[in-house]
Write a protein that holds these residues in place. Structure first.
Motif, PDB file in Angstrom:
ATOM      1  N   ARG A 148      -6.066  -0.251  -1.992  1.00  0.00           N
ATOM      2  CA  ARG A 148      -5.872   0.830  -1.022  1.00  0.00           C
ATOM      3  C   ARG A 148      -6.783   0.651   0.193  1.00  0.00           C
ATOM      4  NH1 ARG A 148      -2.747   5.069  -1.517  1.00  0.00           N
ATOM      5  NH2 ARG A 148      -3.139   6.930  -0.303  1.00  0.00           N
ATOM      6  N   HIS A 194       4.506   2.669  11.221  1.00  0.00           N
ATOM      7  CA  HIS A 194       4.305   4.120  11.239  1.00  0.00           C
ATOM      8  C   HIS A 194       2.988   4.443  11.940  1.00  0.00           C
ATOM      9  CE1 HIS A 194       7.634   5.109   8.545  1.00  0.00           C
ATOM     10  NE2 HIS A 194       7.264   4.065   7.804  1.00  0.00           N
ATOM     11  N   ASP A 242      -0.670   7.820   5.995  1.00  0.00           N
ATOM     12  CA  ASP A 242      -0.030   8.284   4.763  1.00  0.00           C
ATOM     13  C   ASP A 242       1.439   7.877   4.700  1.00  0.00           C
ATOM     14  OD1 ASP A 242      -2.361   9.462   3.781  1.00  0.00           O
ATOM     15  OD2 ASP A 242      -2.004  11.286   4.954  1.00  0.00           O
ATOM     16  N   ASP A 243       2.138   7.965   5.827  1.00  0.00           N
ATOM     17  CA  ASP A 243       3.528   7.510   5.871  1.00  0.00           C
ATOM     18  C   ASP A 243       3.616   6.006   5.609  1.00  0.00           C
ATOM     19  OD1 ASP A 243       4.296  10.082   6.471  1.00  0.00           O
ATOM     20  OD2 ASP A 243       4.389   9.714   8.648  1.00  0.00           O
ATOM     21  N   LEU A 289       1.483   4.160   3.847  1.00  0.00           N
ATOM     22  CA  LEU A 289       1.197   3.869   2.439  1.00  0.00           C
ATOM     23  C   LEU A 289       2.350   4.279   1.524  1.00  0.00           C
ATOM     24  CD1 LEU A 289      -2.586   4.742   2.209  1.00  0.00           C
ATOM     25  CD2 LEU A 289      -1.523   2.500   2.385  1.00  0.00           C
ATOM     26  N   ASN A 290       3.050   5.344   1.867  1.00  0.00           N
ATOM     27  CA  ASN A 290       4.237   5.723   1.091  1.00  0.00           C
ATOM     28  C   ASN A 290       5.321   4.652   1.211  1.00  0.00           C
ATOM     29  OD1 ASN A 290       3.123   8.113   0.192  1.00  0.00           O
ATOM     30  ND2 ASN A 290       3.957   9.312   1.872  1.00  0.00           N
ATOM     31  N   GLU A 291       5.465   4.088   2.406  1.00  0.00           N
ATOM     32  CA  GLU A 291       6.431   3.008   2.619  1.00  0.00           C
ATOM     33  C   GLU A 291       6.026   1.749   1.844  1.00  0.00           C
ATOM     34  OE1 GLU A 291       9.866   1.308   4.526  1.00  0.00           O
ATOM     35  OE2 GLU A 291       9.211   3.363   4.299  1.00  0.00           O
ATOM     36  N   THR A 325       4.393   1.609  -1.022  1.00  0.00           N
ATOM     37  CA  THR A 325       4.714   1.776  -2.446  1.00  0.00           C
ATOM     38  C   THR A 325       6.208   1.584  -2.711  1.00  0.00           C
ATOM     39  OG1 THR A 325       4.865   4.175  -2.160  1.00  0.00           O
ATOM     40  CG2 THR A 325       2.766   3.282  -2.931  1.00  0.00           C
ATOM     41  N   ARG A 326       7.032   1.886  -1.709  1.00  0.00           N
ATOM     42  CA  ARG A 326       8.465   1.656  -1.860  1.00  0.00           C
ATOM     43  C   ARG A 326       8.800   0.167  -1.743  1.00  0.00           C
ATOM     44  NH1 ARG A 326      12.809   0.729   0.946  1.00  0.00           N
ATOM     45  NH2 ARG A 326      11.802   0.762   2.984  1.00  0.00           N
TER      46      ARG A 326
END
Length: 179
Positions: free
Chosen positions: A69, A102, A106-107, A109-111, A113-114
């Protein structure tokens, strides 16, 4: 703080400068013709600089869960002022560079994980770097690039495969920094 650590390379192009390396003859003649030869100032020029591109290869295996992270945060910050290509690997290589487009971390990091389904799985460093060399190195490492290899080095595969993959990676890039 990161801008002071930016590695810059000299370009082939020139730019105007107060204390340049050489005399800019084209600007001198242009100013001279405008002022009927009464030009006192001699304009100079210097080579322009550009930020070196960065490639990050991040280990997202279970043993690197603590540090993955933080490395992604570093990649996000670096992507703000230079071209950055980011790849993750655990059991397979994933290109996650598009996630850093992005504006919000946070956006992004969400991407990530996808895009990287093998989060906290096993580790195959040698195979992942070999795949990077075969599929991506010639496309991405065209200019001088700095490659950050963020891993703990816990290799489950053959050490010979890892050594040859790292050797080939070093040939393609200007420098490899193993963190």
């Amino acid at each position: 703080k990161l801008k002071s650590a930016v590695v810059k390379d000299r370009n082939r192009r020139w730019k105007a400068s107060q204390s340049g390396e050489i005399l800019d003859l084209r600007r001198t003649i242009r100013q001279s013709s405008r002022s009927l030869g009464m030009n006192v100032r001699l304009p100079k020029k210097t080579r322009s600089l550009s930020a070196r591109s960065v490639v990050m290869l991040l280990d997202i295996s279970g043993s690197m869960a603590r540090y993955s992270r933080a490395a992604l945060h570093l990649a996000f910050l670096l992507s703000k002022d230079r071209p950055v290509s980011v790849f993750t690997f655990g059991t397979r290589l994933s290109n996650i560079s598009q996630a850093f487009r992005h504006k919000d971390i946070d956006d992004a990091l969400n991407e990530v994980t996808r895009l990287a389904p093998d989060w906290e799985g096993g580790t195959k460093i040698g195979e992942a770097i070999t795949e990077f060399n075969l599929l991506w190195a010639r496309r991405i490492l065209v200019r001088k690039s700095t490659v950050f290899l963020v891993t703990d080095g816990l290799e489950r595969g053959s050490p010979e495969v890892l050594a040859s993959a790292i050797g080939r990676l070093v040939k393609f890039s200007s420098e490899v920094i193993w963190l």
